[in-house]
Design a protein around this motif. Structure first.
Motif, short mmCIF file in Angstrom:
data_model
loop_
_atom_site.label_atom_id
_atom_site.label_comp_id
_atom_site.label_asym_id
_atom_site.label_seq_id
_atom_site.Cartn_x
_atom_site.Cartn_y
_atom_site.Cartn_z
N LYS A 20 -9.02 9.75 -7.66
CA LYS A 20 -7.99 9.01 -8.41
C LYS A 20 -7.69 7.67 -7.75
N GLU A 21 -7.49 7.67 -6.44
CA GLU A 21 -7.15 6.42 -5.76
C GLU A 21 -8.32 5.44 -5.77
N LEU A 22 -9.54 5.93 -5.57
CA LEU A 22 -10.72 5.05 -5.62
C LEU A 22 -10.92 4.48 -7.02
N PHE A 23 -10.82 5.34 -8.02
CA PHE A 23 -11.04 4.88 -9.40
C PHE A 23 -9.99 3.85 -9.80
N ASP A 24 -8.73 4.06 -9.38
CA ASP A 24 -7.69 3.08 -9.69
C ASP A 24 -7.96 1.76 -8.97
N PHE A 25 -8.45 1.83 -7.75
CA PHE A 25 -8.73 0.62 -6.97
C PHE A 25 -9.84 -0.20 -7.62
N TYR A 26 -10.88 0.47 -8.12
CA TYR A 26 -12.03 -0.23 -8.72
C TYR A 26 -11.96 -0.31 -10.25
N LYS A 31 -5.47 2.26 -0.70
CA LYS A 31 -6.47 1.27 -0.33
C LYS A 31 -7.50 1.75 0.68
N ARG A 32 -7.32 2.93 1.23
CA ARG A 32 -8.22 3.35 2.30
C ARG A 32 -8.12 4.85 2.55
N VAL A 33 -9.09 5.36 3.32
CA VAL A 33 -9.06 6.72 3.87
C VAL A 33 -8.91 6.58 5.38
N VAL A 34 -8.02 7.38 5.96
CA VAL A 34 -7.81 7.40 7.40
C VAL A 34 -8.13 8.80 7.91
N LYS A 35 -8.97 8.87 8.93
CA LYS A 35 -9.38 10.16 9.50
C LYS A 35 -9.04 10.20 10.98
N HIS A 36 -8.45 11.33 11.40
CA HIS A 36 -8.17 11.52 12.83
C HIS A 36 -8.64 12.92 13.23
N VAL A 37 -9.42 12.99 14.30
CA VAL A 37 -9.93 14.27 14.81
C VAL A 37 -9.32 14.51 16.19
N GLY A 38 -8.76 15.70 16.38
CA GLY A 38 -8.16 16.05 17.67
C GLY A 38 -6.94 16.91 17.47
N GLN A 39 -6.35 17.34 18.58
CA GLN A 39 -5.17 18.18 18.51
C GLN A 39 -3.98 17.45 17.92
N ALA A 40 -3.87 16.16 18.21
CA ALA A 40 -2.77 15.37 17.66
C ALA A 40 -3.03 15.07 16.19
N VAL A 41 -1.95 14.90 15.45
CA VAL A 41 -2.07 14.48 14.05
C VAL A 41 -2.36 12.99 13.96
N TRP A 42 -1.86 12.26 14.97
CA TRP A 42 -2.03 10.80 14.94
C TRP A 42 -1.97 10.24 16.35
N GLU A 52 0.84 -1.20 0.00
CA GLU A 52 0.00 0.00 0.00
C GLU A 52 0.87 1.25 0.00
N THR A 53 0.45 2.28 -0.72
CA THR A 53 1.20 3.52 -0.79
C THR A 53 0.35 4.67 -0.26
N LEU A 54 1.02 5.68 0.27
CA LEU A 54 0.32 6.85 0.78
C LEU A 54 0.25 7.92 -0.31
N ALA A 55 -0.96 8.38 -0.62
CA ALA A 55 -1.14 9.35 -1.68
C ALA A 55 -1.00 10.79 -1.19
N ALA A 56 -1.62 11.12 -0.03
CA ALA A 56 -1.57 12.50 0.46
C ALA A 56 -2.02 12.56 1.91
N VAL A 57 -1.52 13.58 2.60
CA VAL A 57 -1.95 13.88 3.97
C VAL A 57 -2.42 15.32 3.99
N TYR A 58 -3.66 15.56 4.49
CA TYR A 58 -4.21 16.90 4.58
C TYR A 58 -4.56 17.21 6.04
N ARG A 59 -4.31 18.44 6.44
CA ARG A 59 -4.66 18.88 7.80
C ARG A 59 -5.63 20.05 7.70
#
Length: 330
Positions: A192-198, A128-139, A110-117
Motif C-alpha cells: 500500500k505505501e509503495l503503491f501510493d508513493f509511485y 517513504k521508506r522501510v527501516v530494519k533493525h536486527v538485535g535485542q534492542a528495538v532501536w 512523512e508518516t509511520l504506517a506500522a511497526v512489526y517485531r
C-alpha cells in the motif's frame, strides 16, 4: 480530547498526537518529542505524570508474563516505564514515530504506517521508506533503511515457516524474513505505501515502473564487450570468480528452561476445622424463656453478621482495585 489538568500542565504548548488507555484512568500520551505516562490517584500512589524524551540512543522492550517494560537509554542514563503487555504494540507505534522524527530518519511530512517485531528483527514501514533493525534492542544506531526512491524491485518468496520479502536496490536483492502468520498483513502494508508513493495499482505495475532502463543496460553491456575485445579485463574479474550467495539471517536459538528442583510450598497451611459450637444462652425449657431476650439476642447477632458482610464487601472492592492498579504497571 479531555485531558487531566496535570497532563495539560506538562504538555504546555505541545499537543498529544496519540493516547493509549492503560486501564482505569491511567493513560499514555504521546507528542512528537515526548511520551507522558499519566497515573491517576489510587491505592499505591498519588496522581503523577512521568516524561520521557524521544531523543534516545537506544530503545528496548523487556517482555514479562503480563507486563512489558520500555527501556529508553540516553547519553546520560536510562529511564523505564511499565505497561500492560496488551498495550505494548499501540504505544510502540506512536513512540517509534516520535523517535524516528526526532532522530531525523523521517521527514516532516512523512508518516509511520506500522511497526512489526519478529523475534530480534524490527521492521518499520513509513510512507517513504522501510527501516530494519536486527538485535535485542528495538532501536539504536545500527539500523538499515530502504528509501522507496531507491527500490528497483519487490517480490515475495514463500517458505514453510517464513516468507522472504525481497527488496532490490539498484538491482541487488536483499531478503527480509518474517513469520508466515504475519506475512500477509506485512505485505499489504508495504505494498500500500509503495503503491501510493509511485501512484501504481499492482505489484506488476510497480516493478515495471521501477525497473532499470533497458537502454542503459544495453549501453553498459556494449561497453563491457568493447572493453573485453581490447584485450583487457575489468579489474577484479577472473575466470573462476563467482558472486557469493546472499546471506540468510541467523535463526533465533531456542530458549531452554531449567527446572529449579525445589518444591513450591503452599501459602496457607491446611488446618483441621473445628466443629462450630452453638452458643449457650437458651434455657432448657424453651417455653419458659423470655421471648423479649431471645429477640434481642437475635437482633444483636444479625447486626454483627451484617457488619461483617459489609466489611468483607469493602475489602473485596479494595482488593480488586489493588489488582487492577498492579496490572497497569504501577
Amino acid at each position: 480530547m479531555n485531558l487531566p489538568d496535570l497532563v495539560n500542565q506538562h504538555l504546555g504548548d505541545e499537543q498529544a498526537a496519540a493516547s493509549v488507555h492503560l486501564g482505569g484512568d491511567d493513560r499514555v500520551y504521546i507528542t512528537l518529542t515526548r511520551t507522558l505516562v499519566y497515573r491517576a490517584e489510587g491505592l499505591l500512589s498519588d496522581e503523577t505524570v512521568e516524561e520521557f524524551s524521544h531523543n534516545v540512543e537506544r530503545l528496548s522492550i523487556a517482555s514479562g508474563r503480563r507486563k512489558d517494560k520500555f527501556e529508553l537509554e540516553y547519553i546520560d542514563g536510562k529511564e523505564t516505564f511499565t505497561v500492560p503487555g496488551k498495550r505494548t504494540d499501540d504505544i510502540l507505534q506512536s513512540l517509534m514515530a516520535g523517535i524516528l522524527s526526532v532522530s531525523g530518519v523521517m521527514d516532516g511530512d512523512e508518516t509511520l504506517a506500522a511497526v512489526y517485531r519478529f523475534s530480534e528483527l524490527t521492521f518499520v514501514v513509513t510512507s517513504k521508506r522501510v527501516v530494519k533493525h536486527v538485535g535485542q534492542a528495538v532501536w539504536d544506531a545500527d539500523f538499515e533503511e530502504y528509501p522507496f526512491a531507491d527500490i528497483t524491485g519487490l517480490s515475495f518468496e514463500d517458505g514453510s515457516v517464513a516468507t522472504s520479502i525481497v527488496i532490490e536496490r539498484n538491482g541487488r536483492p536483499e531478503r527480509i524474513k518474517c513469520p508466515n502468520e504475519q506475512a500477509r498483513v506485512v505485505r499489504q502494508t508495504l505494498e500500500k505505501e509503495l503503491f501510493d508513493f509511485y501512484d501504481v495499482a499492482s505489484l506488476a505495475e510497480f516493478n515495471t515502473v521501477v525497473a532499470p532502463d533497458e537502454e542503459e543496460d544495453a549501453e553498459t553491456e556494449r561497453a563491457d564487450t568493447n572493453f573485453e575485445q581490447s584485450g583487457l579485463k575489468p579489474l577484479g574479474s577472473g575466470s573462476a570468480s563467482q558472486s557469493p550467495p546472499d546471506p540468510t539471517p541467523d535463526q533465533t536459538p531456542e530458549e531452554s528452561q531449567a527446572t529449579s528442583g525445589t518444591t513450591a510450598t503452599s501459602m496457607f497451611e491446611e488446618t483441621e476445622a473445628e466443629p462450630i459450637q452453638e452458643p449457650a444462652a437458651a434455657p432448657t425449657d424453651v417455653a419458659s424463656a423470655d421471648s423479649a431476650d431471645v429477640q434481642a439476642q437475635l437482633a444483636d447477632l444479625t447486626a454483627v453478621v451484617e457488619q461483617q458482610s459489609a466489611l468483607l464487601e469493602q475489602q473485596q472492592v479494595l482488593l480488586e482495585q489493588l489488582i487492577d492498579e498492579l496490572s497497569r504497571g504501577r
